[in-house]
Write a protein that holds these residues in place. Structure first.
Motif, PDB file in Angstrom:
ATOM      1  N   SER A 101       0.829  -1.203   0.000  1.00  0.00           N
ATOM      2  CA  SER A 101       0.000   0.000   0.000  1.00  0.00           C
ATOM      3  C   SER A 101       0.863   1.252   0.000  1.00  0.00           C
ATOM      4  CB  SER A 101      -0.915   0.008   1.222  1.00  0.00           C
ATOM      5  OG  SER A 101      -0.167   0.198   2.399  1.00  0.00           O
ATOM      6  N   SER A 102       0.299   2.330  -0.497  1.00  0.00           N
ATOM      7  CA  SER A 102       1.045   3.590  -0.582  1.00  0.00           C
ATOM      8  C   SER A 102       1.404   4.131   0.793  1.00  0.00           C
ATOM      9  CB  SER A 102       0.226   4.626  -1.358  1.00  0.00           C
ATOM     10  OG  SER A 102      -1.018   4.856  -0.709  1.00  0.00           O
ATOM     11  N   ARG A 103       0.635   3.743   1.817  1.00  0.00           N
ATOM     12  CA  ARG A 103       0.933   4.273   3.142  1.00  0.00           C
ATOM     13  C   ARG A 103       2.269   3.765   3.696  1.00  0.00           C
ATOM     14  NH1 ARG A 103      -3.263   0.784   4.246  1.00  0.00           N
ATOM     15  NH2 ARG A 103      -4.703   2.526   4.298  1.00  0.00           N
ATOM     16  N   LEU A 104       2.799   2.712   3.080  1.00  0.00           N
ATOM     17  CA  LEU A 104       4.086   2.189   3.524  1.00  0.00           C
ATOM     18  C   LEU A 104       5.265   2.783   2.762  1.00  0.00           C
ATOM     19  CD1 LEU A 104       3.329  -1.602   4.101  1.00  0.00           C
ATOM     20  CD2 LEU A 104       3.246   0.294   5.724  1.00  0.00           C
ATOM     21  N   ALA A 105       4.976   3.669   1.818  1.00  0.00           N
ATOM     22  CA  ALA A 105       6.061   4.296   1.049  1.00  0.00           C
ATOM     23  C   ALA A 105       6.989   5.055   1.997  1.00  0.00           C
ATOM     24  CB  ALA A 105       5.478   5.245   0.014  1.00  0.00           C
TER      25      ALA A 105
ATOM     26  N   ASP B 259       7.520   7.044  11.902  1.00  0.00           N
ATOM     27  CA  ASP B 259       6.860   6.066  11.037  1.00  0.00           C
ATOM     28  C   ASP B 259       5.398   5.871  11.414  1.00  0.00           C
ATOM     29  OD1 ASP B 259       9.113   5.752   9.555  1.00  0.00           O
ATOM     30  OD2 ASP B 259       9.712   3.832  10.416  1.00  0.00           O
ATOM     31  N   ILE B 260       5.083   5.911  12.697  1.00  0.00           N
ATOM     32  CA  ILE B 260       3.686   5.816  13.114  1.00  0.00           C
ATOM     33  C   ILE B 260       2.898   7.013  12.582  1.00  0.00           C
ATOM     34  CG2 ILE B 260       2.166   6.065  15.125  1.00  0.00           C
ATOM     35  CD1 ILE B 260       3.938   4.122  16.620  1.00  0.00           C
ATOM     36  N   VAL B 261       3.493   8.192  12.656  1.00  0.00           N
ATOM     37  CA  VAL B 261       2.826   9.385  12.125  1.00  0.00           C
ATOM     38  C   VAL B 261       2.550   9.216  10.631  1.00  0.00           C
ATOM     39  CG1 VAL B 261       3.105  11.849  11.642  1.00  0.00           C
ATOM     40  CG2 VAL B 261       3.744  10.930  13.884  1.00  0.00           C
TER      41      VAL B 261
ATOM     42  N   ALA C 149      -0.269   6.829   9.869  1.00  0.00           N
ATOM     43  CA  ALA C 149      -1.564   7.425  10.207  1.00  0.00           C
ATOM     44  C   ALA C 149      -1.938   8.574   9.283  1.00  0.00           C
ATOM     45  CB  ALA C 149      -1.551   7.912  11.655  1.00  0.00           C
ATOM     46  N   GLY C 150      -1.105   8.873   8.280  1.00  0.00           N
ATOM     47  CA  GLY C 150      -1.437   9.916   7.319  1.00  0.00           C
ATOM     48  C   GLY C 150      -0.927  11.289   7.677  1.00  0.00           C
TER      49      GLY C 150
END
Length: 415
Positions: free
Chosen positions: A15-19, A140-142, A145-146
């Motif tokens: 997913s893109s959120r892991l970029a 990384d958590i931030v 979370a977007g």
């Protein structure tokens, strides 16, 4: 005839959120060092933030009793009433804070507390101010979370503590949180009441900014340093502060996975929603053990803290004897964060250039068999972190090897 349907690729697509997010540099280095050990190499691993002490016996006994009593079922979503009562008593006793039970949450480690809070509160593009050097998980958590991490360097000259003027400049209308960690991983820096005061004054003037304070190393402080948490200094910030803590470090319970926090009930409820759709409740057995830790005697914690202080003193003194390395004396936690600025630009016996703290850490692992974490992994170079949560004999040998490896380096000849 209809055109044949094109076969879909079976290759996995993340997913893109892991970029831009990967496995922690700490875990990478520890994993590489562990691989070398399995291959028969003599490697000393100083990268893991985990006490070498065992969980206290009275805590293990409480877990065994809970199992024998059949406390092996699901519990309340974010903590049993009994554990929340123990946490409430802890906050009152140690910090002078009074939280209602619905203002307390329990999760599978302090890391999940941070994750729940960010997922529950951030909109895409919201900013979170993180002083550096910082624990790598924060940013990384931030991102997951977007949100957008805003990294603010903290200079060694200021004790690796956030300066109020730098905080004020970093705040924008999109700022949602400030994250603070005292004592700090990786620097060991801690904030006194006087250190906190100007920072809290900035936050009072910026009512849209919330404060998340990570107190996980609260009981590991040295030289008569007096730990204090921000809400105890400035009650006006209570309505927008999440005070995070856990049992992993002080009680040597890293594998039990229990973290907790106190904060406004609306935030706590929102965090419970996130948890309900991820892990659900924490382990019932671990919660029983956590009660015993929080309610139990503190002498063993103080005794171990004295051991950590002796190790700190040895490591700091040894590092400061090595040419090209300087090390500040930390107030707490169990890490040193030493500068290797004087090493940068030197060459190894095999004529390889040491151009960064990453190069130096790699050189130490390959040549000396000592695994440390480069400061750039924590957002501030050129430094390296040593965890002294290991035996004195290993620390003595590691420092000897680092000194020997540093002495083998030679300064690059001027052009």
């Amino acid at each position: 005839m209809n055109a044949p349907v094109q076969a879909r690729s079976q290759q996995f697509r993340s997913s893109s959120r892991l970029a831009g997010i990967g496995v922690s540099e700490i875990l990478k280095i520890t994993g590489l060092a562990a691989d070398l050990k399995r291959q028969g190499r003599d490697v000393i691993i100083l990268g893991t933030g985990e006490p070498d002490f065992d969980t206290p016996e009275h805590v293990k006994d409480a877990a065994a009793r809970a199992m024998q009593a059949g406390a092996t079922k699901y519990t309340a979503l974010d903590g049993t009433p009994e554990l929340k009562a123990a946490i409430r008593a802890k906050f009152r006793r140690d910090n002078g804070l009074d939280f209602a039970l619905d203002e307390i949450t329990v999760a599978a480690g302090a890391k999940q507390i941070l994750f729940n809070a960010m997922m529950a509160s951030l909109e895409p593009g919201d900013e979170v101010i993180i002083p550096t050097p910082y624990w790598v998980t924060y940013a990384d958590i931030v991102l997951i979370a977007g949100g957008r991490p805003v990294l603010v360097p903290c200079q060694e000259a200021n004790g690796f503590r956030l300066a109020a003027d730098d905080l004020a400049r970093a705040i924008t209308p999109r700022t949602r949180w400030l994250m603070l960690n005292s004592p700090s991983n990786p620097s060991g820096a801690a904030y006194s009441e006087a250190d906190y005061r100007p920072i809290l004054d900035v936050l009072i003037a910026q009512p849209h900014v919330w404060l998340m304070v990570d107190d996980i190393y609260e009981h590991i402080v040295y030289d008569d340093f007096r730990f204090v948490t921000p809400v105890a200094i400035e009650p006006e910030l209570r309505a927008r502060t999440l005070t995070v803590n856990g049992i992993s470090k002080a009680y040597a319970m890293t594998g039990w996975r229990i973290g907790y926090a106190g904060g406004p009930s609306a935030l706590i409820r929102a965090m419970a929603i996130v948890q309900s759709q991820s892990t659900s409740c924490p382990s019932s057995i671990s919660q029983a053990a956590a009660i015993a830790a929080l309610d139990g005697p503190m002498e063993i914690v103080r005794q171990r803290c004295r051991s950590f202080q002796a190790r700190r003193d040895h490591v700091v003194a040894a590092l400061n004897q090595i040419g090209g390395i300087s090390c500040r004396r930390p107030e707490g936690a169990f890490y040193t964060f030493a500068s290797c600025a004087g090493i940068i630009g030197s060459t190894t016996p095999s004529d390889e250039l040491i151009s960064s703290d990453v190069d130096f850490a790699t050189y130490l692992l390959k040549t000396a068999g000592v695994a440390v974490v480069p400061g750039s992994a924590f957002g501030l170079a050129p430094y390296f972190r040593i965890s002294y949560a290991t035996s004195t004999s290993e620390l003595e040998e590691a420092c000897r090897r680092i000194a020997e490896a540093a002495d083998a380096l030679r300064l690059k000849e001027p052009a």
